[in-house]
Design a protein around this motif. Structure first.
Motif, PDB file in Angstrom:
ATOM      1  N   THR A   2      94.972  28.659 -19.730  1.00 15.86           N
ATOM      2  CA  THR A   2      95.279  29.501 -18.696  1.00 15.86           C
ATOM      3  C   THR A   2      94.798  30.664 -18.432  1.00 15.86           C
ATOM      4  O   THR A   2      94.614  31.207 -17.304  1.00 15.86           O
ATOM      5  N   SER A   5      89.060  30.841 -15.925  1.00 13.08           N
ATOM      6  CA  SER A   5      88.630  30.466 -14.414  1.00 13.08           C
ATOM      7  C   SER A   5      87.965  29.090 -14.259  1.00 13.08           C
ATOM      8  O   SER A   5      87.476  28.757 -15.360  1.00 13.08           O
ATOM      9  N   GLU A  28      87.729  21.818  -9.309  1.00 11.37           N
ATOM     10  CA  GLU A  28      89.263  22.390  -9.312  1.00 11.37           C
ATOM     11  C   GLU A  28      89.627  22.600 -10.720  1.00 11.37           C
ATOM     12  O   GLU A  28      89.502  21.605 -11.483  1.00 11.37           O
ATOM     13  N   GLY A  30      93.266  24.910 -12.548  1.00  7.25           N
ATOM     14  CA  GLY A  30      94.295  25.809 -12.479  1.00  7.25           C
ATOM     15  C   GLY A  30      95.605  25.357 -11.936  1.00  7.25           C
ATOM     16  O   GLY A  30      95.469  24.457 -11.306  1.00  7.25           O
ATOM     17  N   ASN A  31      96.367  25.996 -12.456  1.00  9.79           N
ATOM     18  CA  ASN A  31      97.716  25.697 -11.990  1.00  9.79           C
ATOM     19  C   ASN A  31      98.255  24.386 -12.219  1.00  9.79           C
ATOM     20  O   ASN A  31      98.934  23.677 -11.258  1.00  9.79           O
ATOM     21  N   GLY A  32      97.935  23.839 -13.343  1.00 14.11           N
ATOM     22  CA  GLY A  32      98.384  22.494 -13.648  1.00 14.11           C
ATOM     23  C   GLY A  32      97.509  21.170 -13.016  1.00 14.11           C
ATOM     24  O   GLY A  32      97.949  20.024 -12.788  1.00 14.11           O
ATOM     25  N   SER A  70      95.314  23.915 -18.531  1.00 16.41           N
ATOM     26  CA  SER A  70      95.586  24.966 -17.463  1.00 16.41           C
ATOM     27  C   SER A  70      97.267  25.369 -17.857  1.00 16.41           C
ATOM     28  O   SER A  70      97.526  26.474 -17.299  1.00 16.41           O
ATOM     29  N   THR A  71      97.912  24.677 -18.217  1.00 15.01           N
ATOM     30  CA  THR A  71      99.336  24.928 -18.391  1.00 15.01           C
ATOM     31  C   THR A  71      99.819  25.020 -19.924  1.00 15.01           C
ATOM     32  O   THR A  71     100.601  25.991 -20.395  1.00 15.01           O
ATOM     33  N   THR A  99      97.139  16.018 -12.278  1.00 16.86           N
ATOM     34  CA  THR A  99      98.063  17.021 -11.999  1.00 16.86           C
ATOM     35  C   THR A  99      98.967  16.901 -13.099  1.00 16.86           C
ATOM     36  O   THR A  99      99.442  15.516 -13.556  1.00 16.86           O
ATOM     37  N   THR A 103     105.259  19.805 -18.320  1.00  9.52           N
ATOM     38  CA  THR A 103     104.643  20.779 -19.618  1.00  9.52           C
ATOM     39  C   THR A 103     105.903  21.123 -20.294  1.00  9.52           C
ATOM     40  O   THR A 103     106.853  21.777 -19.839  1.00  9.52           O
TER      41      THR A 103
END
Length: 139
Positions: A2, A5, A28, A30-32, A70-71, A99, A103
């Protein structure tokens, strides 16, 4: 992951020798979600001229783990995944788009769609995967 970057996540990917061997890159993160791409080249093909299934499995595994990271945070491990091949993979680039579906505190369930991109930019679904990623943080 998390706190990472896209650029930092790419450095983590670059630290994996096998990822360097296949020439993987994150486009890509981030954000799951995470997208991992591999350019199709001759040494990654199987005997019939299609991208080898092992390359697709690698891309699914790594994109699933990065999306979950990322989560869940950076200390994650693949708990397991399954992959279904839909059609032979041909084209210029493989794109594995993962995706997070759910989580929890210690694990994430992630779906990944794998597409090949033709030289003209058309995408074709070639495989789907789903996996579970576990937090490796000490309890």
């Amino acid at each position: 992951m998390t706190e990472l970057s896209l650029q930092s996540a790419q450095k983590v990917l670059d630290s994996q020798p096998f990822s360097g061997l296949v020439g993987a890159r994150l486009t890509e993160f981030g954000n799951g979600a995470a997208t991992l791409e591999v350019d199709v080249r001759e040494e990654l093909l199987q005997q019939n001229g299609f991208l080898h299934g092992g390359v697709l499995s690698y891309a699914a595994d790594n994109s699933i783990t990065f999306a979950a990271g990322s989560t869940l945070g950076s200390a994650v491990l693949t708990g397991g995944f399954s992959i279904q091949y839909v059609r032979p993979a041909t084209g210029r680039t493989l794109a594995a788009r993962a995706t997070v579906v759910h989580t929890g505190r210690r694990q994430a369930v992630v779906r990944c769609d794998l597409y090949t991109v033709s030289h003209e930019g058309a995408e074709a679904l070639c495989a789907v995967a789903q996996g579970t990623v576990l937090s490796a943080r000490p309890t």
